[in-house]
Design an enzyme around this catalytic site. Structure first.
Site, mmCIF file in Angstrom:
data_model
loop_
_atom_site.group_PDB
_atom_site.id
_atom_site.type_symbol
_atom_site.label_atom_id
_atom_site.label_comp_id
_atom_site.label_asym_id
_atom_site.label_seq_id
_atom_site.Cartn_x
_atom_site.Cartn_y
_atom_site.Cartn_z
ATOM 1 N N CYS A 1 41.809 -5.889 71.578
ATOM 2 C CA CYS A 1 40.516 -5.215 71.536
ATOM 3 C C CYS A 1 40.602 -3.956 72.368
ATOM 4 C CB CYS A 1 39.416 -6.098 72.105
ATOM 5 S SG CYS A 1 39.453 -7.767 71.518
ATOM 6 N N CYS B 1 34.932 -10.574 72.040
ATOM 7 C CA CYS B 1 35.746 -9.828 73.000
ATOM 8 C C CYS B 1 34.913 -8.647 73.482
ATOM 9 C CB CYS B 1 37.019 -9.363 72.287
ATOM 10 S SG CYS B 1 38.050 -8.315 73.310
ATOM 11 N N CYS C 1 39.494 3.145 81.186
ATOM 12 C CA CYS C 1 40.093 2.386 82.280
ATOM 13 C C CYS C 1 40.989 3.325 83.076
ATOM 14 C CB CYS C 1 40.905 1.215 81.739
ATOM 15 S SG CYS C 1 41.653 0.212 83.050
ATOM 16 N N CYS D 1 47.974 1.366 82.149
ATOM 17 C CA CYS D 1 49.104 0.568 81.668
ATOM 18 C C CYS D 1 49.702 1.318 80.473
ATOM 19 C CB CYS D 1 48.630 -0.826 81.243
ATOM 20 S SG CYS D 1 47.824 -1.703 82.594
ATOM 21 N N GLU E 1 33.635 -0.682 72.358
ATOM 22 C CA GLU E 1 33.720 -1.518 71.182
ATOM 23 C C GLU E 1 33.734 -2.980 71.575
ATOM 24 O OE1 GLU E 1 36.376 -0.454 67.625
ATOM 25 O OE2 GLU E 1 37.007 -2.440 68.212
ATOM 26 N N CYS F 1 48.740 0.535 76.709
ATOM 27 C CA CYS F 1 47.322 0.324 76.397
ATOM 28 C C CYS F 1 46.622 1.646 76.093
ATOM 29 C CB CYS F 1 46.632 -0.380 77.563
ATOM 30 S SG CYS F 1 44.852 -0.546 77.333
HETATM 31 N N1 SAH Z 1 41.962 -4.801 81.913
HETATM 32 C C1 SAH Z 1 42.052 -6.169 81.635
HETATM 33 C C2 SAH Z 1 41.261 -6.598 80.423
HETATM 34 C C3 SAH Z 1 41.302 -5.685 79.242
HETATM 35 S S1 SAH Z 1 42.873 -5.403 78.514
HETATM 36 C C4 SAH Z 1 43.503 -6.598 81.507
HETATM 37 O O1 SAH Z 1 44.372 -5.744 81.501
HETATM 38 O O2 SAH Z 1 43.730 -7.793 81.446
HETATM 39 C C5 SAH Z 1 43.132 -6.978 77.830
HETATM 40 C C6 SAH Z 1 44.314 -7.131 76.970
HETATM 41 O O3 SAH Z 1 44.400 -6.135 75.940
HETATM 42 C C7 SAH Z 1 45.668 -7.017 77.629
HETATM 43 O O4 SAH Z 1 46.110 -8.071 78.381
HETATM 44 C C8 SAH Z 1 46.474 -7.023 76.391
HETATM 45 O O5 SAH Z 1 46.597 -8.352 75.996
HETATM 46 C C9 SAH Z 1 45.656 -6.294 75.375
HETATM 47 N N2 SAH Z 1 46.284 -5.049 74.981
HETATM 48 C C10 SAH Z 1 46.083 -3.805 75.455
HETATM 49 N N3 SAH Z 1 46.864 -2.927 74.800
HETATM 50 C C11 SAH Z 1 47.555 -3.630 73.873
HETATM 51 C C12 SAH Z 1 48.513 -3.292 72.871
HETATM 52 N N4 SAH Z 1 48.881 -2.038 72.662
HETATM 53 N N5 SAH Z 1 49.026 -4.287 72.126
HETATM 54 C C13 SAH Z 1 48.639 -5.567 72.309
HETATM 55 N N6 SAH Z 1 47.739 -5.943 73.210
HETATM 56 C C14 SAH Z 1 47.195 -4.994 73.992
HETATM 57 FE FE1 SF4 Z 2 43.163 -1.069 81.831
HETATM 58 FE FE2 SF4 Z 2 44.370 -1.429 79.481
HETATM 59 FE FE3 SF4 Z 2 45.699 -1.915 81.743
HETATM 60 FE FE4 SF4 Z 2 43.702 -3.560 80.980
HETATM 61 S S1 SF4 Z 2 45.616 -3.241 79.895
HETATM 62 S S2 SF4 Z 2 44.070 -2.710 83.034
HETATM 63 S S3 SF4 Z 2 42.305 -2.064 80.019
HETATM 64 S S4 SF4 Z 2 44.910 0.088 81.088
#
Ligand code: SAH
Ligand code: SF4
Length: 364
Positions: free
Chosen positions: A338, A107, A114, A118, A94, A121
């Site tokens: 995103c 974005c 991934c 995390c 997306e 996420c």
């Molecule tokens: N993997 C890279 C880039 C993609 S994720 C990274 O981790 O930086 C980018 C961003 O998505 C994260 O830093 C966070 O700001 C956001 N993100 C992911 N899950 C989220 C959630 N549940 N609530 C708010 N932001 C989230």
């Molecule tokens: Fe991967 Fe989500 Fe962690 Fe970014 S925030 S590194 S997309 S698992």
């Protein structure tokens, strides 16, 4: 057997020069082709009128310019547009187009899924599917500008969609090269932000290859907590990560700051003690802090921090002299994450019910 056509969409200027060289064409064809594809949005060689008919025919036989396909687009009441994109492999990604007062931000995703898991996420929760090709990465920008030409051109790009860009470095750098190139998108480096969870060796190498803005997904300011919520921290702990950030800035003549992203999760990382840890470790690193209220999603027990906690956390950092912004979620949290949106999306696609996935987008 018919030879597979080469997809030129993701080719940088240098690679196009090589390509035209290989078919005995002068190097200026590379700039011409870049302009057709990335400035005029033309992908049919037959319409490229400054190429001879013979060249156009030849290109049509051996090459193509093929963006990924948009499956669905949803517009929120605030004007944010979310596109569900299908890759040739069948994977779904997306991208999100976010209009703001003076800019149009896109974005984009760098991977389908991934591997880094995390805990906050949704993309991480879905696991890793594939690295996007250079064409699939720049293809998102192409689609944002030309698939839907009704809105203004993209002025800013953030790698904050699905995936970890520094685990797909070559393709990400090729796409950045096209974003910057004056015959392609011509964006300034300040308007491109690469967000990483902290792949230290790649950050260390990055400075020699590019000088776009860097954002670090920090989310915790001590190793015990970060090991838990950003597990890549076990491999690359905070000290190493912060050293790499300093190094990145040192290697740049003009770049002044790094953006620190910090999601606020209720009862996990949002106390004043956590804010104190943050102040301590960020001392000496020129940075601005972007606080992001956690966006809840199905299957994850975390909750968004309370309004007052968010306010207190922010005020504490501001008092300590940090430029601190709060990413405002516009009711439906489109801007918030995103990566998270994509993760949710993929989950429902995995359930092999595409209709569901589209419904999901519509409700987000
Ligand atoms: N993997 C890279 C880039 C993609 S994720 C990274 O981790 O930086 C980018 C961003 O998505 C994260 O830093 C966070 O700001 C956001 N993100 C992911 N899950 C989220 C959630 N549940 N609530 C708010 N932001 C989230
Ligand atoms: Fe991967 Fe989500 Fe962690 Fe970014 S925030 S590194 S997309 S698992």
């Amino acid at each position: 057997m018919q030879k597979e056509k080469i997809n030129l969409l993701g080719f940088t200027h240098e690679r196009l020069v090589e390509f035209f060289d290989s078919i005995d064409q002068p190097r200026f064809r590379a700039s011409q082709l870049l302009k057709w594809i990335h400035q005029r949005g033309v992908i049919d060689f037959m319409l490229m009128t400054d190429f001879s008919l013979e060249l156009r025919n030849n290109l049509s036989v051996i090459a193509e310019v093929k963006p990924p396909s948009v499956e669905e687009c949803h517009v929120s009441p605030e004007g944010t547009k979310k596109y569900l994109i299908k890759l040739e492999s069948g994977s779904m990604i997306e991208m999100v187009k976010i209009p703001e007062k003076k800019r149009m931000t896109l974005c984009i995703s760098s991977q389908a899924g991934c591997a880094l898991q995390c805990t906050f996420c949704a993309t991480g929760a879905q696991g890793f599917e594939k690295n996007l090709s250079d064409a699939e990465i720049i293809g998102q920008l192409w689609l944002a500008n030309f698939y839907d030409s009704s809105s203004p051109l993209i002025s800013n790009v953030v790698f904050m969609g699905m995936g970890e860009p520094l685990l797909n470095v070559e393709n990400v750098l090729s796409s950045i090269s096209l974003m910057l190139h004056q015959n392609a998108y011509g964006l300034s480096k300040r308007r491109i932000t690469l967000s990483t969870s902290g792949i230290v060796p790649e950050i260390n190498k990055l400075a020699e290859r590019t000088d776009v803005s860097l954002a670090i997904s920090l989310h915790a300011a001590n190793n015990i907590l970060r090991d838990e919520i950003v597990p890549i921290n076990k491999k690359y702990p905070l000290n190493d990560l912060l050293d790499a950030c300093k190094q990145y800035l040192n290697n740049q003549s003009k770049r002044k700051t790094i953006t620190i992203e910090y999601i606020l999760i209720d009862g996990i990382n949002d106390s004043i003690e956590h804010a104190k840890d943050l102040v301590k470790i960020l001392k000496g690193l020129p940075c601005k802090i972007n606080l992001i209220p956690f966006n809840p999603f199905e299957g994850c027990d975390y909750m968004r921090s309370k309004e007052d906690t968010i306010k207190d956390f922010k005020n504490f950092l501001v008092k300590k002299g940090f430029i601190t912004t709060l990413r405002i979620t516009r009711g439906d949290a489109i801007d918030g994450a995103c990566g998270q949106l994509v993760g949710n999306l993929k989950k429902s696609v995995k359930g092999k019910n595409n209709k569901n996935s589209i419904n999901l987008i519509n409700t987000l």
